[in-house]
Design an enzyme around this catalytic site. Structure first.
Site, PDB file in Angstrom:
ATOM      1  N   ASP A  37       0.500   5.209   7.905  1.00  0.00           N
ATOM      2  CA  ASP A  37      -0.354   6.131   7.151  1.00  0.00           C
ATOM      3  C   ASP A  37      -0.507   7.426   7.944  1.00  0.00           C
ATOM      4  O   ASP A  37      -0.708   7.420   9.154  1.00  0.00           O
ATOM      5  CB  ASP A  37      -1.728   5.490   6.894  1.00  0.00           C
ATOM      6  CG  ASP A  37      -2.506   6.225   5.820  1.00  0.00           C
ATOM      7  OD1 ASP A  37      -2.710   5.646   4.736  1.00  0.00           O
ATOM      8  OD2 ASP A  37      -2.914   7.390   6.060  1.00  0.00           O
ATOM      9  N   ILE A  38      -0.430   8.543   7.254  1.00  0.00           N
ATOM     10  CA  ILE A  38      -0.473   9.856   7.907  1.00  0.00           C
ATOM     11  C   ILE A  38      -1.880  10.173   8.435  1.00  0.00           C
ATOM     12  O   ILE A  38      -2.028  10.988   9.347  1.00  0.00           O
ATOM     13  CB  ILE A  38       0.015  10.942   6.912  1.00  0.00           C
ATOM     14  CG1 ILE A  38       0.568  12.143   7.633  1.00  0.00           C
ATOM     15  CG2 ILE A  38      -1.060  11.316   5.911  1.00  0.00           C
ATOM     16  CD1 ILE A  38       1.363  13.086   6.733  1.00  0.00           C
ATOM     17  N   ASN A  99      -6.312  -0.344  -3.042  1.00  0.00           N
ATOM     18  CA  ASN A  99      -7.190   0.494  -3.855  1.00  0.00           C
ATOM     19  C   ASN A  99      -6.561   0.705  -5.227  1.00  0.00           C
ATOM     20  O   ASN A  99      -5.358   0.954  -5.335  1.00  0.00           O
ATOM     21  CB  ASN A  99      -7.397   1.854  -3.173  1.00  0.00           C
ATOM     22  CG  ASN A  99      -8.143   1.731  -1.863  1.00  0.00           C
ATOM     23  OD1 ASN A  99      -9.045   0.915  -1.729  1.00  0.00           O
ATOM     24  ND2 ASN A  99      -7.757   2.533  -0.876  1.00  0.00           N
ATOM     25  N   GLU A 107      -5.817   7.221  -4.287  1.00  0.00           N
ATOM     26  CA  GLU A 107      -5.417   8.636  -4.272  1.00  0.00           C
ATOM     27  C   GLU A 107      -3.970   8.820  -4.710  1.00  0.00           C
ATOM     28  O   GLU A 107      -3.627   9.840  -5.312  1.00  0.00           O
ATOM     29  CB  GLU A 107      -5.559   9.216  -2.852  1.00  0.00           C
ATOM     30  CG  GLU A 107      -6.987   9.342  -2.369  1.00  0.00           C
ATOM     31  CD  GLU A 107      -7.050   9.740  -0.902  1.00  0.00           C
ATOM     32  OE1 GLU A 107      -6.028  10.184  -0.339  1.00  0.00           O
ATOM     33  OE2 GLU A 107      -8.129   9.575  -0.317  1.00  0.00           O
ATOM     34  N   HIS A 112       0.456   0.430  -3.458  1.00  0.00           N
ATOM     35  CA  HIS A 112       0.626   0.248  -2.017  1.00  0.00           C
ATOM     36  C   HIS A 112      -0.448  -0.661  -1.473  1.00  0.00           C
ATOM     37  O   HIS A 112      -1.565  -0.711  -1.997  1.00  0.00           O
ATOM     38  CB  HIS A 112       0.575   1.590  -1.276  1.00  0.00           C
ATOM     39  CG  HIS A 112      -0.623   2.435  -1.611  1.00  0.00           C
ATOM     40  ND1 HIS A 112      -0.701   3.187  -2.771  1.00  0.00           N
ATOM     41  CD2 HIS A 112      -1.789   2.648  -0.952  1.00  0.00           C
ATOM     42  CE1 HIS A 112      -1.852   3.830  -2.800  1.00  0.00           C
ATOM     43  NE2 HIS A 112      -2.541   3.500  -1.719  1.00  0.00           N
TER      44      HIS A 112
HETATM   45  P1  AMP Z   1      -5.120   5.353  -1.456  1.00  0.00           P
HETATM   46  O1  AMP Z   1      -6.446   6.045  -1.377  1.00  0.00           O
HETATM   47  O2  AMP Z   1      -5.239   3.853  -1.396  1.00  0.00           O
HETATM   48  O3  AMP Z   1      -4.290   5.840  -2.619  1.00  0.00           O
HETATM   49  O4  AMP Z   1      -4.375   5.729  -0.113  1.00  0.00           O
HETATM   50  C1  AMP Z   1      -3.382   6.693  -0.005  1.00  0.00           C
HETATM   51  C2  AMP Z   1      -3.045   6.795   1.460  1.00  0.00           C
HETATM   52  O5  AMP Z   1      -1.839   7.505   1.591  1.00  0.00           O
HETATM   53  C3  AMP Z   1      -4.095   7.515   2.316  1.00  0.00           C
HETATM   54  O6  AMP Z   1      -4.565   6.632   3.335  1.00  0.00           O
HETATM   55  C4  AMP Z   1      -3.321   8.713   2.901  1.00  0.00           C
HETATM   56  O7  AMP Z   1      -3.673   8.997   4.226  1.00  0.00           O
HETATM   57  C5  AMP Z   1      -1.885   8.225   2.791  1.00  0.00           C
HETATM   58  N1  AMP Z   1      -0.879   9.268   2.711  1.00  0.00           N
HETATM   59  C6  AMP Z   1      -0.879  10.357   1.910  1.00  0.00           C
HETATM   60  N2  AMP Z   1       0.237  11.074   2.092  1.00  0.00           N
HETATM   61  C7  AMP Z   1       0.973  10.421   3.020  1.00  0.00           C
HETATM   62  C8  AMP Z   1       2.226  10.655   3.638  1.00  0.00           C
HETATM   63  N3  AMP Z   1       2.974  11.727   3.341  1.00  0.00           N
HETATM   64  N4  AMP Z   1       2.672   9.770   4.566  1.00  0.00           N
HETATM   65  C9  AMP Z   1       1.920   8.694   4.879  1.00  0.00           C
HETATM   66  N5  AMP Z   1       0.736   8.409   4.336  1.00  0.00           N
HETATM   67  C10 AMP Z   1       0.255   9.267   3.417  1.00  0.00           C
END
Ligand code: AMP
Length: 130
Positions: A37-38, A99, A107, A112
């Site tokens: 995760d970024i 989520n 988000e 995932h």
């Molecule tokens: P969610 O709120 O469950 O949809 O989580 C989305 C996750 O994706 C968040 O924890 C972000 O930090 C992560 N995320 C968003 N863009 C990237 C990316 N380019 N590479 C890795 N993780 C990401």
């Protein structure tokens, strides 16, 4: 009729799968990809995604093939050992989160799992007593 599982292929994980933006890969199989995760919430924070176009857990569970589901769960199940957070192994355990939609705080609309560990994670939900 609009499907409740309508998939937008411009989401960020679709772009990662197409190689349009980079990722910090942990492991990859025929049907699944795991990457860091970024914005990590703990020392270990890995995302596991299916390569197929599924919006969320509900969509994946209903419409993915048995082969995709087995591949995905086995891949996700190996991350804890690979990152040193397994129960009774070299770690102290972890949490798996999927989520889903607005109330779930999703988000990115590509299914995932978050695999999070490396520290005590506190109450299961924010604002709860645990
Ligand atoms: P969610 O709120 O469950 O949809 O989580 C989305 C996750 O994706 C968040 O924890 C972000 O930090 C992560 N995320 C968003 N863009 C990237 C990316 N380019 N590479 C890795 N993780 C990401």
């Amino acid at each position: 009729m609009t499907s409740k599982h309508e998939y937008d292929d411009q989401n960020i994980f679709a772009k990662i799968l197409r190689g349009e933006i980079p990722n910090d890969k942990v492991t990859e199989t025929e049907h699944s990809l795991a990457f860091k995760d970024i914005r990590p919430q703990a020392p270990v924070h890995v995302l596991v995604i299916p390569k197929g176009s599924y919006v969320d857990f509900e969509h994946f569970a209903a419409e993915a093939s048995d082969e995709e589901i087995v591949d995905f769960i086995r891949t996700a199940g190996r991350i804890s050992a690979e990152t040193g957070i397994s129960r009774g192994g070299d770690g102290e355990g972890f949490r798996v989160i999927a989520n889903t939609s607005a109330h779930g705080g999703q988000e990115v609309d590509h299914f995932h799992l978050h695999i999070i560990g490396g520290r005590a994670l506190g109450p299961m939900l924010s604002g709860s007593e645990g």
